[in-house]
Design an enzyme around this catalytic site. Sequence first.
Site, PDB file in Angstrom:
ATOM      1  N   ARG A   1       0.883  -1.131   0.053  1.00  0.00           N
ATOM      2  CA  ARG A   1       0.109  -0.068   0.051  1.00  0.00           C
ATOM      3  C   ARG A   1       0.819   1.259  -0.098  1.00  0.00           C
ATOM      4  O   ARG A   1       0.487   2.500  -0.539  1.00  0.00           O
ATOM      5  CB  ARG A   1      -0.934  -0.112   1.097  1.00  0.00           C
TER       6      ARG A   1
ATOM      7  N   TYR B   1     -15.293  15.371 -17.487  1.00  0.00           N
ATOM      8  CA  TYR B   1     -15.666  13.899 -17.502  1.00  0.00           C
ATOM      9  C   TYR B   1     -16.853  13.882 -16.429  1.00  0.00           C
ATOM     10  O   TYR B   1     -16.564  14.429 -15.335  1.00  0.00           O
ATOM     11  CB  TYR B   1     -14.560  12.969 -17.193  1.00  0.00           C
TER      12      TYR B   1
ATOM     13  N   ASP C   1      -5.864  16.996 -16.553  1.00  0.00           N
ATOM     14  CA  ASP C   1      -6.083  15.518 -16.892  1.00  0.00           C
ATOM     15  C   ASP C   1      -5.626  15.569 -18.429  1.00  0.00           C
ATOM     16  O   ASP C   1      -6.180  16.081 -19.228  1.00  0.00           O
ATOM     17  CB  ASP C   1      -7.571  15.228 -16.728  1.00  0.00           C
TER      18      ASP C   1
ATOM     19  N   LYS D   1      -6.876   3.858 -19.863  1.00  0.00           N
ATOM     20  CA  LYS D   1      -7.236   4.352 -21.273  1.00  0.00           C
ATOM     21  C   LYS D   1      -5.971   4.026 -22.258  1.00  0.00           C
ATOM     22  O   LYS D   1      -5.288   2.696 -22.270  1.00  0.00           O
ATOM     23  CB  LYS D   1      -7.566   5.829 -21.286  1.00  0.00           C
TER      24      LYS D   1
END
Length: 394
Positions: free
Chosen positions: A59, A112, A184, A209
């Site tokens: 983590r 988005y 972004d 993506k």
Amino acid sequence: MDKNKKHSFETMAIHAGGGKNANNALNPPIYQTSTFVFDNIEHVEKVMSFESDDYVYTRGNNPTLRLFENRMTALEEGKGAVAFASGMAAISSVLFSLLKPGDNVIVNKTLYGSSYNVVTHVLPQYNVSYKIADLSDTDKLSELIDENTKVIYFETPSNPNLMILDIKKIASIAKEKGVKVVIDNTFATPYFQRPLTLGADVVVHSATKYICGHGDVVGGVAVSKDEDYIQSLKFDYMCEFGGVMSPFNAWLLLRGLKTLGVRMKEHEKNAMAVAKFLKSHPNVKEVYYPGLEDFKGHEIAKEQMSGFGAMISFEVKGNLEDAKKVVNSVKLAQLAVSLGDCETLIELPAAMTHRGYPKEELAKFGLTESMIRISVGLEGVQDIIEDLDSALSF
């Protein structure tokens, strides 16, 4: 790889950030482990106090994740990166890391859908307000910034109308006011655009993506030139919120990066041909693609991007029912959310990825109910065009 030599993007996408792999393996191993062991308590102290680069728990960090972060850092020309479990984990963690109660964030009018929801529904619950603006009108930006504005957040090209925003100009105005700029860069990828070199403070990606490129990973990443900020983002936010990427997904993303340059060239070549076809089609009213010379943001895109990407949106002549007929009639293209895969994907944003926007106010956000978005894939371009041509024969 010679670290003192300036290498091409394609070379760095394969080699940057790594060294010799264990057991002379060509490909880096997947460190599929949740925890790491120590030699003794003295070793624990060195690692826990950051005197050693060794690992504690995945983590916090992991060799496979670190390699992915190092490679993304090199490709975006940053100083450090943090990998996340998803693009939204990256976006929301970055926003939370830069904003506190009483602050406000300025966002572009087209975002988005999930990013829009975080800004307009989640942040206000923590007393963080927002201002939605047309950031292509930079003359009005200074007036929007007040003493509580801490972040300007936007996409360029934006999702789904491909709006192009002037990164240098916005970053310059923000810097004068002491405001951070977060961009972004999912649509463009670092192959076509590197916002940190144009003045941005943080770049985020949905690595799901184009970075992945094969539709088999969910992941995100944030990159910055501020090493202290990256430390804070990793250990105060990613670790504590728990949005950690799995080692296997990091390995798959490293695999995807190897072909990012090759894929983006072919994606763009196909997209340009599809955009020109749509532009000339009698049943298409408008095409949104930065590579078209009459597109509003074309000149800015030419200045700040080395290519125009492979996302296209368009409006058919007719109404919403006609748009539905098109997306329901394609045979090769797949009706799906997401983008950046080898397959051509098609969707109606207002009904799918952007359904959180109020329907009665879509125009205010640069959207319409009947807008169709295409992620142009790597199939034979004539096959893609014939599929769309058939679907448009209504």
